[in-house]
Design an enzyme around this catalytic site. Structure first.
Site, PDB file in Angstrom:
ATOM      1  N   GLY A  37       0.803  -1.219   0.000  1.00  0.00           N
ATOM      2  CA  GLY A  37       0.000   0.000   0.000  1.00  0.00           C
ATOM      3  C   GLY A  37       0.835   1.267   0.000  1.00  0.00           C
ATOM      4  N   HIS A  40       2.428   4.471  -5.145  1.00  0.00           N
ATOM      5  CA  HIS A  40       2.988   5.598  -5.901  1.00  0.00           C
ATOM      6  C   HIS A  40       3.125   5.182  -7.354  1.00  0.00           C
ATOM      7  CE1 HIS A  40       6.590   3.194  -5.523  1.00  0.00           C
ATOM      8  NE2 HIS A  40       6.537   3.287  -4.201  1.00  0.00           N
ATOM      9  N   GLY A  42       5.524   4.065  -9.006  1.00  0.00           N
ATOM     10  CA  GLY A  42       6.226   2.784  -9.203  1.00  0.00           C
ATOM     11  C   GLY A  42       5.229   1.633  -9.201  1.00  0.00           C
ATOM     12  N   HIS A  43       4.324   1.629  -8.205  1.00  0.00           N
ATOM     13  CA  HIS A  43       3.285   0.594  -8.169  1.00  0.00           C
ATOM     14  C   HIS A  43       2.381   0.713  -9.399  1.00  0.00           C
ATOM     15  CE1 HIS A  43       4.057   1.176  -3.708  1.00  0.00           C
ATOM     16  NE2 HIS A  43       4.243  -0.115  -3.837  1.00  0.00           N
ATOM     17  N   GLY A 154       8.895  -4.573  -8.640  1.00  0.00           N
ATOM     18  CA  GLY A 154       9.785  -3.507  -9.085  1.00  0.00           C
ATOM     19  C   GLY A 154      11.247  -3.902  -8.889  1.00  0.00           C
ATOM     20  N   LYS A 156      13.411  -1.939  -8.044  1.00  0.00           N
ATOM     21  CA  LYS A 156      13.998  -1.150  -6.956  1.00  0.00           C
ATOM     22  C   LYS A 156      14.407  -2.062  -5.794  1.00  0.00           C
ATOM     23  CE  LYS A 156      13.381   1.887  -3.318  1.00  0.00           C
ATOM     24  NZ  LYS A 156      12.688   1.030  -2.386  1.00  0.00           N
ATOM     25  N   GLN A 160      15.105  -8.538  -3.350  1.00  0.00           N
ATOM     26  CA  GLN A 160      13.797  -9.188  -3.174  1.00  0.00           C
ATOM     27  C   GLN A 160      13.368  -9.887  -4.468  1.00  0.00           C
ATOM     28  OE1 GLN A 160      10.206  -7.450  -1.123  1.00  0.00           O
ATOM     29  NE2 GLN A 160       9.642  -6.870  -3.185  1.00  0.00           N
TER      30      GLN A 160
HETATM   31  O1  PAF Z   1       7.811  -5.054  -1.945  1.00  0.00           O
HETATM   32  C1  PAF Z   1       6.841  -5.060  -1.155  1.00  0.00           C
HETATM   33  O2  PAF Z   1       6.024  -4.149  -1.119  1.00  0.00           O
HETATM   34  C2  PAF Z   1       6.674  -6.248  -0.207  1.00  0.00           C
HETATM   35  O3  PAF Z   1       7.900  -6.736   0.222  1.00  0.00           O
HETATM   36  C3  PAF Z   1       5.801  -7.369  -0.809  1.00  0.00           C
HETATM   37  C4  PAF Z   1       6.461  -7.989  -2.023  1.00  0.00           C
HETATM   38  C5  PAF Z   1       4.435  -6.844  -1.174  1.00  0.00           C
HETATM   39  C6  PAF Z   1       5.631  -8.484   0.235  1.00  0.00           C
HETATM   40  O4  PAF Z   1       5.003  -8.016   1.377  1.00  0.00           O
END
Ligand code: PAF
Length: 308
Positions: A37, A40, A42-43, A154, A156, A160
Site C-alpha cells: 500500500g 505511488h 512505481g506501483h 519492481g 527497486k 527481493q
Molecule cells: O515489496 C513489497 O512491497 C513487499 O515486500 C511485498 C512484495 C508486497 C511483500 O510483502
C-alpha cells in the site's frame, strides 16, 4: 466485498479464490501485483504492465508483519486505502485484496517459513536478518491464494526480486515473475513509500544514491574491472553528503548477488544509506564492454587504434 465502478475490494482468502477461480475457468489470465500500500507511480507502472499482459489484474495491499523486525516501522508504516483504491483502479486493477492480519495469519505467528538463505543473507539481509523470510513466506502464500499466471515486482527491491525468482524456481510455483524498471522522481530518487518519512532537508539530500550509482556505472563503462575501486567511487559520493550514512555499496552478479572478484560483462550495483529515519536503497545495472579483437590483430587482443 465492496465495489466502486471498476474495482472490487475483497477482504477474505475464500472470496478472492472464488473470484479468481471463476476467471481462470473461463480461460482468462490473471496478473498479480503484491504491495504493502501507500501506492505511488512505481506501483502504478507494475499495475499497467500487468493490465497490458493479462485479462484480469489483482493487487494486494497487506502490510506484512512477518517482514518487519521488532524495532522497525510496522505500526507507523504509511497507509491510505482510499487513495490507493483510486490509484489501483486508474491503473487497471479489477480486484483489490486487502486482508486483515488475522485473515492472513489466523493461528498467530506462522510455524512454516519459506527461506532462501543463500540469496538473503547478504546486503539487505545483513542489516535485516529476518526480513526476506517474511517476504518469501507472504509472497508464496499470496501466490497460492491468487493462482496468478504472472506477478509483477519492481527492480527497486532488486534483492527481493531475485529471491522471489529463486523461490519460484526452487518450489516450482506456476507463476511467471516479471521484474519492472525502477520509477524515479524528476531528481533521480527512486520512488518508495518510505520516502514520505524524509524531512524536506533530507529529501533534498536523497538524490545522492542515484549520483553514487551513476558514478559507479560510469566507472565500469570506462573499463574499471576492480569491484573495490567501483565501490570506493560510490562510497566517496555518499561521503560528500553530510545527511547520508552509507550502509553498503556493492558490485554483485545480477542473478546470484555474489560479489565477483573482477568485473567482466554485466554486474548490478547496489547501494543503501540511512538518511534521517529511513534507510533508502537503490540499484543500477552496469556493463563492462569486452573489447572485440580486430580481425587482423593476430589474436593479440590489440585494437586497430593501438599505437604499438
Ligand atoms: O515489496 C513489497 O512491497 C513487499 O515486500 C511485498 C512484495 C508486497 C511483500 O510483502
Amino acid at each position: 466485498m465492496s465495489a466502486t465502478s471498476g474495482i472490487e475490494t475483497v477482504g477474505t482468502i475464500t472470496e478472492l479464490r472464488r473470484r479468481l477461480e471463476a476467471e481462470r475457468a473461463t480461460g482468462r489470465t490473471v496478473g498479480f501485483v503484491p504491495t504493502m500500500g501507500y501506492l505511488h507511480d512505481g506501483h502504478a507502472s507494475l499495475m499497467r504492465a500487468a493490465a497490458a499482459e493479462n485479462d484480469v489484474v489483482v493487487s494486494s495491499i497487506f502490510v506484512n508483519p512477518l517482514q518487519f523486525a521488532a524495532d522497525e516501522d510496522l505500526d507507523d508504516y504509511p497507509r491510505d486505502i482510499e487513495r490507493d483504491t483510486a490509484l489501483a483502479e486508474a491503473n487497471g486493477v479489477r480486484l483489490l485484496f486487502v486482508p486483515s492480519v488475522t485473515e492472513m495469519y489466523p493461528r498467530g505467528p506462522v510455524d512454516t517459513v519459506v527461506a532462501v538463505p543463500e540469496l538473503a543473507r547478504r546486503w539487505e539481509g545483513a542489516t535485516r536478518p529476518t526480513h526476506f523470510d517474511g517476504v518469501a513466506t507472504v509472497v508464496s502464500k499470496l501466490f497460492n491464494i491468487s493462482g496468478a499466471c504472472r506477478a509483477y515486482f519492481g527492480e527497486k527491491d532488486y534483492q527481493q526480486l531475485q529471491i522471489i525468482r529463486r523461490m519460484v524456481d526452487d518450489l516450482s510455483i506456476p507463476v511467471e515473475v516479471k521484474g519492472c524498471p525502477i520509477v524515479r522522481e524528476a531528481d533521480g530518487v527512486a520512488m518508495s513509500s518510505r520516502n514520505s518519512y524524509l524531512t524536506p532537508e533530507q529529501r533534498a539530500a536523497a538524490p545522492v544514491l542515484r549520483r553514487a550509482l551513476d558514478a559507479g556505472v560510469a566507472a565500469v563503462a570506462d573499463g574499471q574491472a576492480d569491484p573495490t575501486a567501483v565501490i570506493r567511487t560510490m562510497a566517496d559520493v555518499v561521503a560528500a553528503e553530510p545527511l547520508a550514512a552509507l550502509d553498503y555499496a556493492a558490485v554483485v552478479d545480477p542473478a546470484t548477488l555474489a560479489a565477483p572478484a573482477t568485473i567482466d560483462g554485466e554486474v548490478r550495483l547496489l547501494i543503501a544509506a540511512q538518511i534521517g529515519r529511513p534507510r533508502l536503497i537503490d540499484n543500477a545495472g552496469a556493463t563492462m564492454e569486452t573489447p572485440v579483437p580486430a580481425p587482423d590483430a593476430g589474436g593479440t587482443g590489440l585494437s586497430v587504434e593501438d599505437p604499438r
